[in-house]
Design a protein around this motif. Structure first.
Motif, mmCIF file in Angstrom:
data_model
loop_
_atom_site.group_PDB
_atom_site.id
_atom_site.type_symbol
_atom_site.label_atom_id
_atom_site.label_comp_id
_atom_site.label_asym_id
_atom_site.label_seq_id
_atom_site.Cartn_x
_atom_site.Cartn_y
_atom_site.Cartn_z
ATOM 1 N N ARG A 1 0.789 -1.201 -0.020
ATOM 2 C CA ARG A 1 -0.086 0.000 0.007
ATOM 3 C C ARG A 1 0.818 1.337 0.062
ATOM 4 O O ARG A 1 0.665 2.267 -0.790
ATOM 5 C CB ARG A 1 -0.756 0.066 1.082
ATOM 6 N N ALA A 2 1.762 1.352 0.649
ATOM 7 C CA ALA A 2 2.875 2.541 0.765
ATOM 8 C C ALA A 2 3.499 2.360 -0.479
ATOM 9 O O ALA A 2 3.554 3.494 -0.999
ATOM 10 C CB ALA A 2 4.048 2.118 1.892
ATOM 11 N N ARG A 3 4.041 1.454 -1.292
ATOM 12 C CA ARG A 3 4.416 1.419 -2.423
ATOM 13 C C ARG A 3 3.533 2.477 -3.441
ATOM 14 O O ARG A 3 3.800 3.068 -4.307
ATOM 15 C CB ARG A 3 5.032 0.013 -3.079
ATOM 16 N N ARG A 4 2.364 1.827 -3.555
ATOM 17 C CA ARG A 4 1.273 2.402 -4.342
ATOM 18 C C ARG A 4 1.240 4.060 -4.220
ATOM 19 O O ARG A 4 0.980 4.656 -5.215
ATOM 20 C CB ARG A 4 -0.220 1.875 -4.072
ATOM 21 N N ARG A 5 0.936 4.308 -2.934
ATOM 22 C CA ARG A 5 0.792 5.510 -2.505
ATOM 23 C C ARG A 5 1.759 6.381 -2.817
ATOM 24 O O ARG A 5 1.801 7.732 -3.232
ATOM 25 C CB ARG A 5 0.439 5.666 -0.917
ATOM 26 N N PHE A 6 3.087 5.967 -2.820
ATOM 27 C CA PHE A 6 4.475 6.560 -3.032
ATOM 28 C C PHE A 6 4.357 6.891 -4.678
ATOM 29 O O PHE A 6 4.809 8.041 -4.807
ATOM 30 C CB PHE A 6 5.578 5.617 -2.635
ATOM 31 N N LEU A 7 3.935 5.751 -5.337
ATOM 32 C CA LEU A 7 4.006 6.228 -6.838
ATOM 33 C C LEU A 7 2.827 7.139 -7.209
ATOM 34 O O LEU A 7 3.551 8.107 -8.055
ATOM 35 C CB LEU A 7 3.891 4.739 -7.638
ATOM 36 N N GLU A 8 1.903 7.332 -6.538
ATOM 37 C CA GLU A 8 0.840 8.233 -6.705
ATOM 38 C C GLU A 8 1.496 9.475 -6.502
ATOM 39 O O GLU A 8 0.945 10.385 -6.974
ATOM 40 C CB GLU A 8 -0.314 7.722 -5.926
ATOM 41 N N LEU A 9 1.798 9.764 -5.206
ATOM 42 C CA LEU A 9 2.230 10.920 -4.838
ATOM 43 C C LEU A 9 3.482 11.576 -5.903
ATOM 44 O O LEU A 9 3.448 12.791 -6.157
ATOM 45 C CB LEU A 9 2.929 10.965 -3.466
ATOM 46 N N GLN A 10 4.298 10.606 -6.243
ATOM 47 C CA GLN A 10 5.265 11.163 -7.329
ATOM 48 C C GLN A 10 4.491 11.551 -8.526
ATOM 49 O O GLN A 10 4.985 12.590 -9.194
ATOM 50 C CB GLN A 10 6.059 9.915 -7.526
ATOM 51 N N GLU A 11 3.673 10.798 -9.057
ATOM 52 C CA GLU A 11 2.822 11.228 -10.291
ATOM 53 C C GLU A 11 2.315 12.405 -10.172
ATOM 54 O O GLU A 11 2.178 13.244 -11.163
ATOM 55 C CB GLU A 11 2.037 10.118 -10.630
#
Ligand code: DC
Length: 216
Positions: free
Chosen positions: A149-159
């Protein structure tokens, strides 16, 4: 399938509930209600108006004059569209904090139950299957490991152009899991009659299909 039916989707932060619920809603042609956005809107307003995060007269007065609705997928707080204002990491924490207050939960659960009586809906949150729509026709508990879940949120925030350190995102997710699962009132929990779906390693389409298979 009945004419009017309710789908409850619960699970921890970042499990993909809103993405999945939105896609299922559009596939079935029914309304999507994001109850987390409602707690976010209240946390945002309390902070903006300097209302203390505790049960007090000021909070009562604020809640009595607070109007929250969804119009064509937008969340409207007292007539103002707040979609993006409520999506910051700061508001995530404020939402988690205010969601532990009985006055806040009472007000929002009331609105949510009203929204789930007149038409078919898919509603996502933490206590939909266990409390808000206890008699929902379909209940799904969506999970994924904290790291995923952290990996997904990390990518989302980067995007989104608002990157954060992975470790900080993971810590934030763990803190919110702890808050959501240990609060006294309607903590995050799987309803006994909910079907659990672990989304680790699954793509959005696969999860949407799995949910549609359960419903059909
Ligand atoms: O799903 P979200 O991250 O947007 O939710 C924001 C916060 O609101 C989350 O910390 C838990 C809380 N919440 C809740 O207590 N009950 C719900 N039905 C939905 C969200």
């Amino acid at each position: 399938m009945k004419d009017i039916f309710r789908i409850a989707i619960d699970g921890p932060s970042g499990a993909g509930k809103s993405t999945i619920a939105k896609a299922v809603a559009s596939g079935l042609g029914i309304d999507y209600i994001d109850t987390g956005a409602m707690y976010r809107a209240v946390g945002y307003k309390m902070n903006r108006e300097g209302v203390p995060f505790e049960e007090c007269d000021e909070l009562r007065t604020m809640l009595d004059s607070t109007d929250i609705d969804f119009v064509k997928g937008d969340i409207i707080l007292d007539g103002e569209t707040v979609n993006t204002l409520i999506r910051t990491p700061e508001v995530s924490m404020l939402a988690s904090k205010c969601s532990a207050l009985p006055m806040v939960r009472e007000k929002l659960v009331d609105i949510q139950r009203g929204m789930g009586t007149r038409k078919s809906v898919i509603m996502d949150g933490r206590d939909i299957g266990t409390n808000v729509l206890k008699d929902a026709e379909y209940k799904i508990f969506l999970t994924a490991s904290a790291e995923e879940r952290a990996r997904r949120r990390f990518l989302e925030l980067q995007e989104k152009g608002t990157p954060q350190e992975y470790d900080a995102v993971l810590e934030d997710i763990k803190q919110r899991d702890h808050n959501d699962m240990t609060r006294e009132l309607n903590p995050l929990a799987k309803a006994d009659d909910a079907i659990e779906l672990n989304t680790d390693g699954l793509g959005i389409d696969e999860v949407v299909q799995a949910v549609l298979d359960i419903i059909r």
